[in-house]
Structure formats: structure tokens, C-alpha cells
Design a protein around this motif. Structure first.
Motif, mmCIF file in Angstrom:
data_model
loop_
_atom_site.group_PDB
_atom_site.id
_atom_site.type_symbol
_atom_site.label_atom_id
_atom_site.label_comp_id
_atom_site.label_asym_id
_atom_site.label_seq_id
_atom_site.Cartn_x
_atom_site.Cartn_y
_atom_site.Cartn_z
ATOM 1 N N PRO A 1 -5.055 -4.586 23.003
ATOM 2 C CA PRO A 1 -5.727 -4.456 21.706
ATOM 3 C C PRO A 1 -5.862 -3.008 21.242
ATOM 4 C CG PRO A 1 -7.304 -5.102 23.388
ATOM 5 C CD PRO A 1 -5.942 -5.169 24.004
ATOM 6 N N MET A 2 -5.963 -2.081 22.185
ATOM 7 C CA MET A 2 -6.084 -0.675 21.786
ATOM 8 C C MET A 2 -4.719 -0.067 21.488
ATOM 9 S SD MET A 2 -9.245 -0.338 21.655
ATOM 10 C CE MET A 2 -9.650 1.363 21.518
ATOM 11 N N LEU A 3 -3.675 -0.587 22.106
ATOM 12 C CA LEU A 3 -2.328 -0.071 21.847
ATOM 13 C C LEU A 3 -1.798 -0.511 20.492
ATOM 14 C CD1 LEU A 3 -0.741 -0.574 25.362
ATOM 15 C CD2 LEU A 3 -1.571 1.544 24.344
ATOM 16 N N LYS A 4 -2.320 -1.608 19.981
ATOM 17 C CA LYS A 4 -1.868 -2.120 18.682
ATOM 18 C C LYS A 4 -2.337 -1.246 17.518
ATOM 19 C CE LYS A 4 -1.920 -6.843 20.329
ATOM 20 N NZ LYS A 4 -2.599 -8.122 20.268
ATOM 21 N N ILE A 5 -3.279 -0.367 17.780
ATOM 22 C CA ILE A 5 -3.789 0.497 16.714
ATOM 23 C C ILE A 5 -2.742 1.513 16.290
ATOM 24 C CG2 ILE A 5 -5.547 2.209 16.141
ATOM 25 C CD1 ILE A 5 -7.383 0.793 18.102
ATOM 26 N N TRP A 6 -1.951 2.010 17.248
ATOM 27 C CA TRP A 6 -1.001 3.087 16.938
ATOM 28 C C TRP A 6 0.056 2.686 15.915
ATOM 29 C CZ3 TRP A 6 -3.097 7.380 17.826
ATOM 30 C CH2 TRP A 6 -3.978 7.534 18.887
ATOM 31 N N PRO A 7 0.708 1.534 16.038
ATOM 32 C CA PRO A 7 1.661 1.157 14.977
ATOM 33 C C PRO A 7 0.986 0.963 13.620
ATOM 34 C CG PRO A 7 1.971 -0.235 16.898
ATOM 35 C CD PRO A 7 0.773 0.599 17.160
ATOM 36 N N VAL A 8 -0.240 0.445 13.635
ATOM 37 C CA VAL A 8 -0.973 0.262 12.378
ATOM 38 C C VAL A 8 -1.248 1.614 11.734
ATOM 39 C CG1 VAL A 8 -3.175 -0.506 11.410
ATOM 40 C CG2 VAL A 8 -1.996 -1.926 13.076
ATOM 41 N N LEU A 9 -1.666 2.583 12.543
ATOM 42 C CA LEU A 9 -1.921 3.925 12.010
ATOM 43 C C LEU A 9 -0.641 4.552 11.458
ATOM 44 C CD1 LEU A 9 -4.361 5.403 14.673
ATOM 45 C CD2 LEU A 9 -4.893 4.807 12.320
ATOM 46 N N MET A 10 0.463 4.397 12.178
ATOM 47 C CA MET A 10 1.726 4.986 11.718
ATOM 48 C C MET A 10 2.196 4.334 10.410
ATOM 49 S SD MET A 10 2.361 7.413 13.684
ATOM 50 C CE MET A 10 0.678 7.681 14.160
ATOM 51 N N LEU A 11 2.102 3.021 10.330
ATOM 52 C CA LEU A 11 2.496 2.339 9.092
ATOM 53 C C LEU A 11 1.585 2.723 7.934
ATOM 54 C CD1 LEU A 11 3.395 -1.191 10.447
ATOM 55 C CD2 LEU A 11 4.955 0.500 9.495
ATOM 56 N N ASN A 12 0.320 2.929 8.236
ATOM 57 C CA ASN A 12 -0.627 3.360 7.210
ATOM 58 C C ASN A 12 -0.249 4.751 6.702
ATOM 59 O OD1 ASN A 12 -2.788 3.371 5.528
ATOM 60 N ND2 ASN A 12 -4.315 3.600 7.122
ATOM 61 N N LEU A 13 0.102 5.654 7.614
ATOM 62 C CA LEU A 13 0.506 7.002 7.203
ATOM 63 C C LEU A 13 1.803 6.982 6.409
ATOM 64 C CD1 LEU A 13 -0.423 8.969 10.432
ATOM 65 C CD2 LEU A 13 -1.602 9.030 8.225
ATOM 66 N N VAL A 14 2.747 6.117 6.788
ATOM 67 C CA VAL A 14 3.987 5.982 6.021
ATOM 68 C C VAL A 14 3.684 5.460 4.620
ATOM 69 C CG1 VAL A 14 6.133 4.659 5.874
ATOM 70 C CG2 VAL A 14 5.484 5.737 8.022
ATOM 71 N N ALA A 15 2.810 4.467 4.532
ATOM 72 C CA ALA A 15 2.435 3.914 3.227
ATOM 73 C C ALA A 15 1.776 4.983 2.358
ATOM 74 C CB ALA A 15 1.515 2.720 3.395
ATOM 75 N N MET A 16 0.970 5.852 2.990
ATOM 76 C CA MET A 16 0.340 6.933 2.226
ATOM 77 C C MET A 16 1.386 7.919 1.720
ATOM 78 S SD MET A 16 -2.983 7.597 4.608
ATOM 79 C CE MET A 16 -4.045 8.515 3.523
ATOM 80 N N ALA A 17 2.418 8.170 2.521
ATOM 81 C CA ALA A 17 3.447 9.122 2.145
ATOM 82 C C ALA A 17 4.331 8.599 1.009
ATOM 83 C CB ALA A 17 4.314 9.465 3.357
ATOM 84 N N ILE A 18 4.608 7.302 0.986
ATOM 85 C CA ILE A 18 5.507 6.759 -0.037
ATOM 86 C C ILE A 18 4.773 6.074 -1.177
ATOM 87 C CG2 ILE A 18 7.368 6.468 1.638
ATOM 88 C CD1 ILE A 18 6.787 3.454 1.571
ATOM 89 N N ARG A 19 3.471 6.186 -1.216
ATOM 90 C CA ARG A 19 2.657 5.497 -2.226
ATOM 91 C C ARG A 19 3.087 5.847 -3.636
ATOM 92 N NH1 ARG A 19 -1.729 6.700 -5.173
ATOM 93 N NH2 ARG A 19 -1.859 8.750 -4.238
ATOM 94 N N GLU A 20 3.384 7.087 -3.913
ATOM 95 C CA GLU A 20 3.765 7.497 -5.253
ATOM 96 C C GLU A 20 5.148 7.002 -5.669
ATOM 97 O OE1 GLU A 20 1.916 9.008 -7.568
ATOM 98 O OE2 GLU A 20 0.242 8.844 -6.170
ATOM 99 N N ASP A 21 6.013 6.753 -4.684
ATOM 100 C CA ASP A 21 7.391 6.332 -4.974
ATOM 101 C C ASP A 21 7.537 4.844 -5.214
ATOM 102 O OD1 ASP A 21 8.131 8.944 -4.671
ATOM 103 O OD2 ASP A 21 8.661 8.704 -2.555
ATOM 104 N N ARG A 22 6.541 4.068 -4.902
ATOM 105 C CA ARG A 22 6.715 2.613 -5.055
ATOM 106 C C ARG A 22 6.429 2.136 -6.431
ATOM 107 N NH1 ARG A 22 1.888 -0.986 -3.251
ATOM 108 N NH2 ARG A 22 0.182 0.336 -3.808
#
Length: 93
Positions: free
Chosen positions: A72-93
Motif C-alpha cells: 500500500p505504501m509503494l503504490k503511492i509513488w506511481p500516483v505521485l509521478m502521474l500527478n506530477l506528469v499531469a501537472m506538467a502537461i495540464r496547459e497542453d491538454r
């Protein structure tokens, strides 16, 4: 709408808006904000803060979760990375 016997012994009916209902959770609020473009920036930040809070509190209170086979604690890392990617491409979508 509350059941008139909610909380009494033997009652099996639950309110749709009971305190444990996922509709009242901060994660569903941030997910709804992410879907609505004008609020997506705030929703992504909220999701990031909620995930980091879960990580810190979970590690401090229940460190054995790191050894759990389901991770359950290891599942946080992919969620955080996807969240950061979404923040980076938010303006382009």
C-alpha cells in the motif's frame, strides 16, 4: 436523506451521505476538481498534498505497511509521478 433508525441495533440501512461515504472524501473532491478544467490546477495540487500526507502519516503511524505484500505504501509513488506528469502537461491538454 437519513434513515429514521440509522445507528440503532439491527438496522441495515445506511444513508447515502453517511460520514464514511466516499462522496464526502477529499480524494473524490480533488478528482472532481481535476476533471473540471478551470479547477484542475487546484485539484492536482490537492491530490499531491493528500498523497504526501498519506505517505507521511502512514509511515509514521504504521511503518509495517512498507513490508505488506500488497504494497500500500509503494503504490503511492506511481500516483505521485502521474500527478506530477499531469501537472506538467495540464496547459497542453
Amino acid at each position: 436523506m437519513e434513515c429514521p433508525c440509522y445507528g440503532k441495533a439491527g438496522c441495515r440501512k445506511k444513508s447515502l451521505l453517511s460520514p464514511s461515504s466516499p462522496a464526502r472524501s477529499p480524494t473524490s473532491a480533488s478528482a472532481s476538481a481535476i476533471l473540471f478544467r478551470p479547477l484542475s490546477r487546484y485539484g492536482l495540487w490537492a491530490a499531491l498534498i493528500i498523497s504526501l500526507t498519506y505517505f507521511v502519516i502512514g509511515t509514521a503511524l504504521v511503518p509495517r505497511l512498507w513490508a505488506d505484500p500488497l504494497g500500500p505504501m509503494l503504490k503511492i509513488w506511481p500516483v505521485l509521478m502521474l500527478n506530477l506528469v499531469a501537472m506538467a502537461i495540464r496547459e497542453d491538454r
